[in-house]
Write a protein that holds these residues in place. Structure first.
Motif, short mmCIF file in Angstrom:
data_model
loop_
_atom_site.label_atom_id
_atom_site.label_comp_id
_atom_site.label_asym_id
_atom_site.label_seq_id
_atom_site.Cartn_x
_atom_site.Cartn_y
_atom_site.Cartn_z
N TRP B 264 6.08 7.54 -11.11
CA TRP B 264 5.03 6.56 -10.80
C TRP B 264 4.73 6.57 -9.31
CZ3 TRP B 264 1.14 3.96 -12.56
CH2 TRP B 264 0.67 2.82 -11.90
N GLN B 265 5.76 6.64 -8.46
CA GLN B 265 5.55 6.68 -7.01
C GLN B 265 4.83 7.96 -6.59
OE1 GLN B 265 5.48 4.42 -4.82
NE2 GLN B 265 6.29 2.96 -6.31
N ARG B 266 5.19 9.07 -7.20
CA ARG B 266 4.51 10.34 -6.89
C ARG B 266 3.03 10.23 -7.19
NH1 ARG B 266 7.70 15.25 -9.71
NH2 ARG B 266 6.86 16.63 -8.10
N ARG B 371 -4.22 0.52 -8.03
CA ARG B 371 -4.23 -0.94 -7.82
C ARG B 371 -2.91 -1.62 -8.15
NH1 ARG B 371 -9.33 -2.70 -10.23
NH2 ARG B 371 -8.55 -4.76 -9.67
N ILE B 372 -1.98 -0.88 -8.75
CA ILE B 372 -0.72 -1.51 -9.17
C ILE B 372 0.45 -0.83 -8.47
CG2 ILE B 372 0.81 -1.90 -11.15
CD1 ILE B 372 -1.79 -2.13 -12.83
N ALA B 373 1.32 -1.64 -7.85
CA ALA B 373 2.46 -1.07 -7.12
C ALA B 373 3.62 -0.75 -8.06
CB ALA B 373 2.92 -2.04 -6.04
N ILE B 399 3.51 -6.47 -14.11
CA ILE B 399 3.07 -5.58 -13.02
C ILE B 399 3.02 -6.34 -11.70
CG2 ILE B 399 1.73 -3.96 -14.43
CD1 ILE B 399 -0.77 -5.63 -13.62
N THR B 400 3.18 -5.57 -10.63
CA THR B 400 3.01 -6.11 -9.28
C THR B 400 1.78 -5.43 -8.67
OG1 THR B 400 5.41 -6.08 -9.16
CG2 THR B 400 4.23 -6.53 -7.10
N PRO B 401 0.77 -6.21 -8.29
CA PRO B 401 -0.43 -5.57 -7.72
C PRO B 401 -0.10 -4.89 -6.38
CG PRO B 401 -0.84 -7.88 -8.28
CD PRO B 401 0.63 -7.67 -8.39
N ALA B 402 -0.86 -3.86 -6.05
CA ALA B 402 -0.63 -3.13 -4.79
C ALA B 402 -1.08 -3.98 -3.61
CB ALA B 402 -1.38 -1.82 -4.81
#
Lengths: 107, 402
Positions: B264-266, B371-373, B399-402
Protein backbone atom coordinates in the motif's frame (compact mmCIF):
# COMPACT_ATOMS: atom_id res chain seq x y z
CA UNK A 1 19.42 -17.16 -32.56
CA UNK A 2 18.25 -13.86 -34.10
CA UNK A 3 18.71 -10.75 -31.95
CA UNK A 4 16.53 -7.63 -31.96
CA UNK A 5 17.00 -4.13 -30.58
CA UNK A 6 14.51 -2.15 -28.50
CA UNK A 7 15.00 1.62 -28.18
CA UNK A 8 13.53 3.39 -25.15
CA UNK A 9 11.82 6.79 -25.60
CA UNK A 10 14.95 8.42 -24.09
CA UNK A 11 17.10 6.89 -26.83
CA UNK A 12 18.74 4.18 -24.73
CA UNK A 13 18.81 0.90 -26.60
CA UNK A 14 19.03 -2.76 -25.62
CA UNK A 15 19.87 -5.73 -27.82
CA UNK A 16 18.07 -8.97 -26.95
CA UNK A 17 18.81 -12.49 -28.15
CA UNK A 18 15.49 -14.16 -28.92
CA UNK A 19 14.74 -17.83 -28.32
CA UNK A 20 12.83 -20.35 -30.40
CA UNK A 21 10.85 -18.05 -32.69
CA UNK A 22 9.26 -16.17 -29.78
CA UNK A 23 7.43 -12.90 -30.37
CA UNK A 24 9.18 -9.56 -29.96
CA UNK A 25 6.83 -8.92 -27.01
CA UNK A 26 7.86 -12.15 -25.29
CA UNK A 27 11.55 -11.32 -25.74
CA UNK A 28 10.94 -7.90 -24.18
CA UNK A 29 8.93 -9.14 -21.18
CA UNK A 30 11.43 -11.97 -20.59
CA UNK A 31 14.05 -9.25 -20.18
CA UNK A 32 11.77 -7.17 -17.96
CA UNK A 33 11.64 -4.15 -20.30
CA UNK A 34 9.38 -1.59 -18.63
CA UNK A 35 8.28 -0.12 -21.94
CA UNK A 36 6.35 -3.25 -22.99
CA UNK A 37 3.43 -4.05 -20.67
CA UNK A 38 1.67 -6.84 -22.61
CA UNK A 39 -1.23 -6.98 -20.19
CA UNK A 40 -3.12 -9.65 -22.16
CA UNK A 41 -0.08 -11.90 -22.42
CA UNK A 42 0.11 -11.96 -26.21
CA UNK A 43 -3.48 -12.62 -27.19
CA UNK A 44 -3.90 -9.47 -29.32
CA UNK A 45 -6.53 -8.05 -26.98
CA UNK A 46 -5.05 -5.10 -25.06
CA UNK A 47 -2.75 -2.91 -27.23
CA UNK A 48 -0.17 -2.46 -24.44
CA UNK A 49 2.83 -3.90 -26.33
CA UNK A 50 2.77 -1.10 -28.92
CA UNK A 51 6.02 -0.43 -30.83
CA UNK A 52 7.19 1.79 -33.68
CA UNK A 53 9.01 -0.30 -36.26
CA UNK A 54 12.20 1.09 -37.76
CA UNK A 55 11.23 2.21 -41.28
CA UNK A 56 13.77 -0.02 -42.99
CA UNK A 57 12.18 -3.09 -41.44
CA UNK A 58 8.51 -2.26 -41.87
CA UNK A 59 7.94 -4.01 -45.19
CA UNK A 60 9.77 -7.14 -44.04
CA UNK A 61 7.32 -7.85 -41.22
CA UNK A 62 4.39 -10.26 -41.52
CA UNK A 63 1.17 -8.53 -42.62
CA UNK A 64 -1.14 -7.04 -40.04
CA UNK A 65 -4.40 -8.87 -39.23
CA UNK A 66 -7.68 -6.98 -38.83
CA UNK A 67 -7.79 -7.38 -35.04
CA UNK A 68 -4.31 -5.89 -34.64
CA UNK A 69 -5.25 -3.01 -36.93
CA UNK A 70 -8.37 -2.27 -34.84
CA UNK A 71 -6.46 -2.47 -31.54
CA UNK A 72 -3.82 -0.03 -32.78
CA UNK A 73 -6.56 2.62 -33.05
CA UNK A 74 -6.79 2.48 -29.27
CA UNK A 75 -3.12 2.72 -28.26
CA UNK A 76 -2.25 5.14 -25.43
CA UNK A 77 0.55 6.78 -27.42
CA UNK A 78 -0.16 8.14 -30.90
CA UNK A 79 -0.61 5.59 -33.66
CA UNK A 80 1.85 6.21 -36.50
CA UNK A 81 2.14 4.53 -39.92
CA UNK A 82 4.89 2.29 -38.48
CA UNK A 83 2.92 1.24 -35.38
CA UNK A 84 2.59 -2.49 -34.63
CA UNK A 85 1.81 -4.73 -31.67
CA UNK A 86 5.00 -6.54 -30.71
CA UNK A 87 3.07 -9.68 -29.67
CA UNK A 88 2.14 -10.14 -33.33
CA UNK A 89 5.76 -10.11 -34.57
CA UNK A 90 7.32 -13.56 -34.34
CA UNK A 91 11.08 -13.35 -34.65
CA UNK A 92 12.20 -15.51 -37.56
CA UNK A 93 15.86 -15.69 -38.69
CA UNK A 94 15.06 -13.13 -41.44
CA UNK A 95 14.25 -10.59 -38.71
CA UNK A 96 17.71 -10.80 -37.15
CA UNK A 97 18.69 -7.18 -36.42
CA UNK A 98 15.11 -5.81 -36.23
CA UNK A 99 14.87 -2.41 -34.51
CA UNK A 100 11.76 -1.44 -32.52
CA UNK A 101 11.13 1.87 -30.73
CA UNK A 102 8.98 1.90 -27.59
CA UNK A 103 6.35 4.64 -27.15
CA UNK A 104 6.19 7.08 -24.21
CA UNK A 105 3.32 5.16 -22.66
CA UNK A 106 1.29 1.96 -23.04
CA UNK A 107 -1.78 2.90 -20.93
CA UNK B 1 -7.19 -35.74 0.64
CA UNK B 2 -4.56 -38.15 -0.60
CA UNK B 3 -2.93 -38.98 -3.88
CA UNK B 4 -3.76 -42.66 -4.15
CA UNK B 5 -0.98 -43.39 -6.61
CA UNK B 6 -0.84 -44.15 -10.30
CA UNK B 7 -3.29 -46.25 -12.25
CA UNK B 8 -3.24 -47.67 -15.78
CA UNK B 9 -2.61 -44.53 -17.84
CA UNK B 10 -0.15 -43.11 -15.31
CA UNK B 11 -2.52 -40.34 -14.31
CA UNK B 12 -2.72 -40.02 -10.51
CA UNK B 13 -6.24 -40.31 -9.06
CA UNK B 14 -7.05 -37.85 -6.28
CA UNK B 15 -10.00 -37.90 -3.94
CA UNK B 16 -10.22 -34.13 -3.48
CA UNK B 17 -13.42 -32.13 -4.07
CA UNK B 18 -12.51 -28.66 -5.35
CA UNK B 19 -16.16 -27.55 -4.98
CA UNK B 20 -16.43 -28.35 -1.29
CA UNK B 21 -16.88 -25.71 1.44
CA UNK B 22 -13.74 -26.88 3.26
CA UNK B 23 -11.77 -26.46 0.04
CA UNK B 24 -13.15 -22.95 -0.55
CA UNK B 25 -12.16 -21.88 2.96
CA UNK B 26 -8.47 -22.58 2.18
CA UNK B 27 -7.79 -23.86 -1.34
CA UNK B 28 -4.02 -23.38 -1.28
CA UNK B 29 -2.86 -26.69 0.25
CA UNK B 30 -5.08 -28.58 -2.22
CA UNK B 31 -3.79 -26.45 -5.12
CA UNK B 32 -0.28 -27.50 -4.16
CA UNK B 33 -1.30 -31.15 -3.88
CA UNK B 34 -2.92 -30.98 -7.32
CA UNK B 35 0.14 -29.32 -8.88
CA UNK B 36 2.63 -31.69 -7.30
CA UNK B 37 0.67 -34.90 -8.00
CA UNK B 38 1.43 -34.59 -11.72
CA UNK B 39 0.89 -32.49 -14.85
CA UNK B 40 -2.53 -34.10 -15.32
CA UNK B 41 -4.63 -35.61 -12.51
CA UNK B 42 -7.98 -37.38 -12.29
CA UNK B 43 -10.60 -36.35 -9.73
CA UNK B 44 -12.65 -39.43 -8.84
CA UNK B 45 -15.31 -37.41 -7.03
CA UNK B 46 -16.57 -35.77 -10.26
CA UNK B 47 -14.95 -38.08 -12.83
CA UNK B 48 -12.97 -35.32 -14.50
CA UNK B 49 -9.37 -34.69 -15.45
CA UNK B 50 -7.65 -31.74 -13.83
CA UNK B 51 -4.68 -29.50 -14.67
CA UNK B 52 -3.18 -27.19 -12.03
CA UNK B 53 0.30 -26.38 -13.35
CA UNK B 54 0.79 -23.23 -15.41
CA UNK B 55 2.15 -24.99 -18.53
CA UNK B 56 -0.77 -27.42 -18.85
CA UNK B 57 -3.46 -24.83 -18.01
CA UNK B 58 -1.97 -22.51 -20.64
CA UNK B 59 -1.76 -25.36 -23.16
CA UNK B 60 -5.39 -26.41 -22.67
CA UNK B 61 -6.60 -22.79 -22.93
CA UNK B 62 -4.69 -22.36 -26.18
CA UNK B 63 -5.89 -25.50 -27.97
CA UNK B 64 -9.63 -24.83 -28.40
CA UNK B 65 -9.93 -27.35 -31.26
CA UNK B 66 -9.05 -30.21 -28.88
CA UNK B 67 -10.39 -28.72 -25.64
CA UNK B 68 -13.70 -27.24 -26.74
CA UNK B 69 -16.13 -24.87 -25.05
CA UNK B 70 -19.33 -25.68 -26.96
CA UNK B 71 -20.03 -28.66 -24.67
CA UNK B 72 -20.08 -26.26 -21.73
CA UNK B 73 -17.33 -24.69 -19.64
CA UNK B 74 -18.78 -26.14 -16.44
CA UNK B 75 -19.04 -29.77 -15.35
CA UNK B 76 -22.27 -30.33 -17.27
CA UNK B 77 -21.66 -31.79 -20.77
CA UNK B 78 -24.11 -30.10 -23.15
CA UNK B 79 -23.91 -33.15 -25.42
CA UNK B 80 -25.43 -35.28 -22.66
CA UNK B 81 -27.43 -32.83 -20.54
CA UNK B 82 -29.74 -29.92 -21.31
CA UNK B 83 -28.05 -26.67 -20.23
CA UNK B 84 -29.82 -24.77 -17.42
CA UNK B 85 -30.17 -21.75 -19.73
CA UNK B 86 -29.73 -21.27 -23.49
CA UNK B 87 -25.94 -21.54 -24.06
CA UNK B 88 -23.86 -18.39 -24.40
CA UNK B 89 -23.02 -17.53 -28.01
CA UNK B 90 -19.45 -16.62 -27.06
CA UNK B 91 -18.37 -18.40 -23.86
CA UNK B 92 -19.97 -21.72 -24.76
CA UNK B 93 -19.13 -21.66 -28.48
CA UNK B 94 -16.25 -22.82 -30.70
CA UNK B 95 -14.84 -21.37 -33.92
CA UNK B 96 -16.06 -20.53 -36.46
CA UNK B 97 -19.30 -19.50 -34.66
CA UNK B 98 -17.30 -18.02 -31.78
CA UNK B 99 -15.09 -15.95 -34.06
CA UNK B 100 -18.00 -13.85 -35.33
CA UNK B 101 -19.64 -13.14 -31.96
CA UNK B 102 -16.30 -12.54 -30.28
CA UNK B 103 -15.42 -9.90 -32.89
CA UNK B 104 -18.62 -8.01 -32.01
CA UNK B 105 -17.91 -7.88 -28.26
CA UNK B 106 -14.21 -7.08 -28.86
CA UNK B 107 -15.29 -4.06 -30.88
CA UNK B 108 -17.82 -2.90 -28.27
CA UNK B 109 -15.21 -3.19 -25.46
CA UNK B 110 -12.11 -2.09 -27.42
CA UNK B 111 -9.20 0.08 -26.22
CA UNK B 112 -10.70 2.94 -28.26
CA UNK B 113 -13.99 2.67 -26.34
CA UNK B 114 -12.08 2.53 -23.03
CA UNK B 115 -10.47 5.89 -23.86
CA UNK B 116 -13.97 7.34 -24.27
CA UNK B 117 -15.31 6.08 -20.92
CA UNK B 118 -12.12 6.61 -18.91
CA UNK B 119 -12.87 10.09 -17.53
CA UNK B 120 -16.37 9.06 -16.50
CA UNK B 121 -15.10 5.94 -14.70
CA UNK B 122 -12.37 7.97 -12.94
CA UNK B 123 -14.82 10.66 -11.81
CA UNK B 124 -17.11 8.00 -10.31
CA UNK B 125 -14.14 6.51 -8.44
CA UNK B 126 -13.37 9.93 -6.93
CA UNK B 127 -17.01 10.30 -5.87
CA UNK B 128 -16.91 6.88 -4.24
CA UNK B 129 -13.79 7.87 -2.26
CA UNK B 130 -15.55 11.09 -1.14
CA UNK B 131 -18.36 8.97 0.29
CA UNK B 132 -15.94 6.53 1.95
CA UNK B 133 -13.91 9.31 3.61
CA UNK B 134 -17.19 10.68 4.94
CA UNK B 135 -17.97 7.30 6.53
CA UNK B 136 -14.39 6.46 7.63
CA UNK B 137 -15.50 2.97 8.83
CA UNK B 138 -17.31 0.81 6.30
CA UNK B 139 -17.59 -2.58 4.62
CA UNK B 140 -15.02 -2.62 1.80
CA UNK B 141 -17.09 -5.20 -0.12
CA UNK B 142 -20.56 -3.63 -0.02
CA UNK B 143 -19.53 0.02 0.10
CA UNK B 144 -16.55 -0.16 -2.25
CA UNK B 145 -16.05 -3.35 -4.28
CA UNK B 146 -19.78 -3.60 -5.09
CA UNK B 147 -20.81 0.04 -4.90
CA UNK B 148 -18.23 1.29 -7.40
CA UNK B 149 -18.92 -1.11 -10.32
CA UNK B 150 -22.66 -0.75 -9.62
CA UNK B 151 -22.29 3.02 -9.98
CA UNK B 152 -20.80 2.82 -13.48
CA UNK B 153 -21.23 -0.51 -15.26
CA UNK B 154 -25.04 -0.72 -15.45
CA UNK B 155 -25.09 2.87 -16.78
CA UNK B 156 -22.30 2.10 -19.25
CA UNK B 157 -24.41 -0.83 -20.48
CA UNK B 158 -27.47 1.41 -20.75
CA UNK B 159 -29.68 -0.44 -18.24
CA UNK B 160 -32.83 1.07 -16.74
CA UNK B 161 -32.55 2.14 -13.10
CA UNK B 162 -35.25 -0.32 -11.98
CA UNK B 163 -34.38 -3.89 -11.10
CA UNK B 164 -30.61 -3.59 -10.91
CA UNK B 165 -30.68 -5.48 -7.61
CA UNK B 166 -31.03 -8.64 -9.75
CA UNK B 167 -27.60 -8.17 -11.38
CA UNK B 168 -25.27 -9.59 -8.72
CA UNK B 169 -27.63 -12.47 -7.79
CA UNK B 170 -27.93 -13.39 -11.50
CA UNK B 171 -24.15 -13.46 -11.95
CA UNK B 172 -23.86 -15.55 -8.80
CA UNK B 173 -26.20 -18.14 -10.35
CA UNK B 174 -24.23 -18.18 -13.60
CA UNK B 175 -20.91 -18.83 -11.85
CA UNK B 176 -22.37 -21.37 -9.41
CA UNK B 177 -23.90 -23.23 -12.35
CA UNK B 178 -20.45 -24.06 -13.80
CA UNK B 179 -19.88 -26.24 -10.77
CA UNK B 180 -21.05 -29.80 -10.08
CA UNK B 181 -24.61 -30.58 -8.93
CA UNK B 182 -23.84 -29.68 -5.31
CA UNK B 183 -26.03 -27.65 -2.97
CA UNK B 184 -24.56 -24.32 -4.13
CA UNK B 185 -25.54 -25.05 -7.73
CA UNK B 186 -28.93 -26.59 -7.04
CA UNK B 187 -30.07 -23.79 -4.73
CA UNK B 188 -28.78 -21.10 -7.06
CA UNK B 189 -30.69 -22.49 -10.03
CA UNK B 190 -33.86 -23.06 -7.98
CA UNK B 191 -33.91 -19.39 -7.00
CA UNK B 192 -32.91 -18.06 -10.42
CA UNK B 193 -36.31 -17.58 -12.09
CA UNK B 194 -36.89 -13.88 -11.19
CA UNK B 195 -33.26 -13.00 -11.98
CA UNK B 196 -33.45 -14.77 -15.36
CA UNK B 197 -36.69 -12.97 -16.19
CA UNK B 198 -35.14 -9.59 -15.36
CA UNK B 199 -32.03 -10.28 -17.45
CA UNK B 200 -33.97 -11.58 -20.48
CA UNK B 201 -36.05 -8.40 -20.42
CA UNK B 202 -33.10 -6.00 -20.13
CA UNK B 203 -31.33 -7.63 -23.10
CA UNK B 204 -34.02 -6.44 -25.51
CA UNK B 205 -33.08 -3.54 -27.76
CA UNK B 206 -35.88 -1.22 -26.58
CA UNK B 207 -34.69 -1.49 -22.96
CA UNK B 208 -31.12 -0.37 -23.59
CA UNK B 209 -30.22 3.33 -23.60
CA UNK B 210 -28.63 4.76 -26.77
CA UNK B 211 -24.84 4.97 -26.74
CA UNK B 212 -24.38 2.23 -24.12
CA UNK B 213 -22.52 -1.07 -24.62
CA UNK B 214 -25.88 -2.85 -24.99
CA UNK B 215 -27.10 -0.54 -27.73
CA UNK B 216 -23.73 -0.87 -29.49
CA UNK B 217 -24.19 -4.64 -29.58
CA UNK B 218 -27.67 -4.28 -31.09
CA UNK B 219 -26.29 -1.77 -33.63
CA UNK B 220 -24.14 -4.62 -34.98
CA UNK B 221 -27.37 -6.22 -36.22
CA UNK B 222 -27.79 -3.28 -38.60
CA UNK B 223 -24.21 -3.84 -39.81
CA UNK B 224 -25.06 -7.46 -40.62
CA UNK B 225 -22.50 -8.81 -38.15
CA UNK B 226 -25.07 -10.66 -36.01
CA UNK B 227 -28.78 -11.45 -36.21
CA UNK B 228 -31.55 -9.80 -34.19
CA UNK B 229 -32.01 -13.00 -32.19
CA UNK B 230 -28.29 -13.21 -31.36
CA UNK B 231 -27.94 -9.65 -30.05
CA UNK B 232 -29.91 -10.09 -26.78
CA UNK B 233 -27.85 -13.18 -25.91
CA UNK B 234 -24.62 -11.23 -26.42
CA UNK B 235 -25.92 -8.46 -24.15
CA UNK B 236 -26.63 -11.23 -21.66
CA UNK B 237 -22.92 -12.12 -21.67
CA UNK B 238 -22.07 -8.65 -20.37
CA UNK B 239 -24.77 -8.93 -17.71
CA UNK B 240 -23.46 -12.35 -16.66
CA UNK B 241 -19.75 -11.71 -16.64
CA UNK B 242 -19.29 -7.96 -16.43
CA UNK B 243 -20.20 -7.10 -12.87
CA UNK B 244 -19.64 -9.78 -10.24
CA UNK B 245 -16.18 -10.47 -11.69
CA UNK B 246 -15.05 -6.86 -11.27
CA UNK B 247 -16.65 -6.75 -7.81
CA UNK B 248 -14.43 -9.69 -6.85
CA UNK B 249 -11.42 -8.21 -8.65
CA UNK B 250 -11.66 -4.86 -6.86
CA UNK B 251 -12.48 -6.65 -3.60
CA UNK B 252 -9.36 -8.80 -4.05
CA UNK B 253 -7.18 -5.74 -4.67
CA UNK B 254 -8.46 -3.88 -1.61
CA UNK B 255 -8.12 -7.02 0.53
CA UNK B 256 -4.51 -7.44 -0.65
CA UNK B 257 -3.59 -3.79 -0.09
CA UNK B 258 -5.18 -3.82 3.37
CA UNK B 259 -3.31 -7.00 4.34
CA UNK B 260 0.06 -5.92 2.93
CA UNK B 261 0.68 -2.33 4.14
CA UNK B 262 4.17 -2.23 2.58
CA UNK B 263 2.58 -2.67 -0.85
CA UNK B 264 0.00 0.00 0.00
CA UNK B 265 2.85 2.42 0.83
CA UNK B 266 4.61 1.62 -2.45
CA UNK B 267 1.41 2.41 -4.29
CA UNK B 268 0.93 5.66 -2.36
CA UNK B 269 4.49 6.69 -3.25
CA UNK B 270 3.95 5.98 -6.95
CA UNK B 271 0.37 6.11 -8.23
CA UNK B 272 1.48 4.81 -11.63
CA UNK B 273 1.64 1.39 -9.94
CA UNK B 274 -2.17 1.29 -9.52
CA UNK B 275 -2.80 -0.70 -12.68
CA UNK B 276 -0.12 -3.22 -11.77
CA UNK B 277 -1.47 -3.49 -8.21
CA UNK B 278 -4.87 -4.46 -9.61
CA UNK B 279 -3.40 -6.92 -12.13
CA UNK B 280 -1.28 -8.58 -9.44
CA UNK B 281 -4.38 -8.94 -7.25
CA UNK B 282 -6.08 -10.76 -10.13
CA UNK B 283 -3.11 -13.13 -10.32
CA UNK B 284 -2.77 -13.51 -6.55
CA UNK B 285 -6.46 -14.05 -5.68
CA UNK B 286 -7.75 -15.26 -9.08
CA UNK B 287 -11.39 -14.12 -8.68
CA UNK B 288 -12.33 -16.66 -11.38
CA UNK B 289 -10.85 -19.86 -9.98
CA UNK B 290 -11.70 -22.54 -12.52
CA UNK B 291 -13.21 -23.38 -15.90
CA UNK B 292 -13.80 -26.67 -17.70
CA UNK B 293 -13.21 -27.75 -21.28
CA UNK B 294 -14.35 -30.95 -23.07
CA UNK B 295 -12.06 -33.04 -25.30
CA UNK B 296 -13.13 -33.36 -28.94
CA UNK B 297 -10.77 -36.32 -29.58
CA UNK B 298 -8.35 -38.59 -27.79
CA UNK B 299 -5.34 -36.49 -26.86
CA UNK B 300 -2.00 -36.83 -25.13
CA UNK B 301 -1.25 -34.02 -22.69
CA UNK B 302 2.17 -34.03 -20.98
CA UNK B 303 2.31 -37.81 -21.24
CA UNK B 304 -1.26 -38.42 -20.07
CA UNK B 305 -3.72 -40.01 -22.50
CA UNK B 306 -7.20 -38.47 -22.29
CA UNK B 307 -10.10 -39.98 -24.24
CA UNK B 308 -12.70 -38.13 -26.34
CA UNK B 309 -15.61 -36.46 -24.55
CA UNK B 310 -13.80 -36.03 -21.22
CA UNK B 311 -14.19 -32.99 -19.03
CA UNK B 312 -10.93 -31.23 -18.11
CA UNK B 313 -10.95 -28.86 -15.13
CA UNK B 314 -8.44 -26.01 -15.33
CA UNK B 315 -7.29 -24.59 -12.00
CA UNK B 316 -6.52 -21.03 -13.08
CA UNK B 317 -5.77 -19.98 -9.51
CA UNK B 318 -3.27 -22.81 -9.00
CA UNK B 319 -1.54 -21.98 -12.30
CA UNK B 320 -1.25 -18.36 -11.17
CA UNK B 321 0.79 -19.52 -8.17
CA UNK B 322 2.75 -22.31 -9.84
CA UNK B 323 6.38 -21.98 -8.65
CA UNK B 324 7.45 -23.45 -12.02
CA UNK B 325 6.29 -20.19 -13.60
CA UNK B 326 6.37 -17.52 -10.85
CA UNK B 327 9.08 -16.35 -8.45
CA UNK B 328 7.75 -16.14 -4.89
CA UNK B 329 4.27 -17.04 -6.13
CA UNK B 330 2.63 -16.55 -2.73
CA UNK B 331 3.80 -12.94 -2.39
CA UNK B 332 1.61 -10.03 -3.44
CA UNK B 333 4.08 -7.74 -5.25
CA UNK B 334 2.61 -4.75 -7.10
CA UNK B 335 5.75 -4.35 -9.23
CA UNK B 336 5.68 -7.96 -10.46
CA UNK B 337 5.74 -8.57 -14.23
CA UNK B 338 2.34 -10.26 -14.37
CA UNK B 339 2.10 -10.62 -18.15
CA UNK B 340 1.01 -14.17 -18.94
CA UNK B 341 -1.06 -14.82 -15.81
CA UNK B 342 -4.28 -16.71 -16.52
CA UNK B 343 -6.61 -14.83 -14.17
CA UNK B 344 -8.45 -13.58 -17.27
CA UNK B 345 -7.84 -16.87 -19.10
CA UNK B 346 -5.75 -17.05 -22.27
CA UNK B 347 -6.30 -17.75 -25.95
CA UNK B 348 -9.47 -17.13 -27.96
CA UNK B 349 -11.78 -17.16 -24.92
CA UNK B 350 -9.67 -14.81 -22.78
CA UNK B 351 -11.97 -12.40 -20.94
CA UNK B 352 -13.42 -10.01 -23.53
CA UNK B 353 -14.10 -7.46 -20.77
CA UNK B 354 -10.54 -7.44 -19.43
CA UNK B 355 -10.02 -3.83 -20.48
CA UNK B 356 -13.11 -2.72 -18.55
CA UNK B 357 -11.91 -4.61 -15.48
CA UNK B 358 -8.43 -3.07 -15.64
CA UNK B 359 -9.81 0.41 -16.15
CA UNK B 360 -12.14 0.08 -13.15
CA UNK B 361 -9.35 -1.37 -11.02
CA UNK B 362 -6.80 1.25 -12.02
CA UNK B 363 -8.96 4.33 -11.49
CA UNK B 364 -10.40 3.00 -8.21
CA UNK B 365 -6.98 2.15 -6.71
CA UNK B 366 -5.55 5.47 -7.92
CA UNK B 367 -8.36 7.41 -6.22
CA UNK B 368 -7.98 5.41 -3.00
CA UNK B 369 -4.20 5.72 -2.81
CA UNK B 370 -4.20 9.44 -3.55
CA UNK B 371 -6.59 10.33 -0.75
CA UNK B 372 -6.25 7.63 1.90
CA UNK B 373 -3.18 7.17 4.11
CA UNK B 374 -4.11 3.92 5.79
CA UNK B 375 -6.60 1.04 5.48
CA UNK B 376 -7.05 -1.10 8.60
CA UNK B 377 -9.05 -4.32 8.74
CA UNK B 378 -11.23 -3.98 11.86
CA UNK B 379 -13.18 -7.24 11.87
CA UNK B 380 -13.03 -10.84 10.67
CA UNK B 381 -13.38 -10.91 6.86
CA UNK B 382 -16.25 -13.18 5.76
CA UNK B 383 -15.96 -15.31 2.66
CA UNK B 384 -18.67 -15.58 -0.02
CA UNK B 385 -18.97 -19.12 -1.38
CA UNK B 386 -19.41 -19.77 -5.08
CA UNK B 387 -18.46 -22.75 -7.27
CA UNK B 388 -16.34 -20.57 -9.57
CA UNK B 389 -15.77 -17.15 -8.02
CA UNK B 390 -13.48 -16.47 -5.08
CA UNK B 391 -14.14 -13.37 -3.01
CA UNK B 392 -15.34 -11.93 0.23
CA UNK B 393 -18.84 -11.26 1.49
CA UNK B 394 -17.70 -8.72 4.04
CA UNK B 395 -14.47 -6.85 4.86
CA UNK B 396 -14.86 -4.35 7.71
CA UNK B 397 -12.26 -1.56 7.49
CA UNK B 398 -11.42 1.84 8.93
CA UNK B 399 -9.51 4.35 6.85
CA UNK B 400 -7.33 7.32 7.72
CA UNK B 401 -7.53 10.15 5.17
CA UNK B 402 -4.22 11.41 3.74
Amino acid sequence: MPAITFIHPDGKSIRIETVGGESAMRAATRHGLDGILAECGGNAMCATCHVYVDEAWLVRLPAMADDEDALLDGTAAERLPNSRLSCQIDITPELDGLVLRMPERQV
Amino acid sequence: MTASGSVGSGVPHLDVDPFDMKFFADPYPTHELLREAGPVVYLDKWKVYGVARYAEVHAVLNDPATFCSSRGVGLSDFKKETPWRPPSLILEADPPAHTRTRAVLSKVLSPTVMKQVRDRFAAAAEERVDALIEKSSFDAITDLAEAYPLSIFPDALGLKPEGREHLIPYASVVFNAFGPPNRLRQEAIERSTPHQAYVAEQCQRENLAPGGFGACIHAQVDEGAITATEAPLLVRSLLSAGLDTTVNGIGAAVYCLARFPDQWQRLRNDLSLARGAFEEAVRFESPVQTFFRTTTREVELSGARIGEGEKVLMFLAAANRDPRRWDRPDSYDITRRTSGHVGFGSGIHMCVGQLVARLEGEVMLTALARRIAKIEITGEPKRRFNNTLRGLDSLPVTITPA
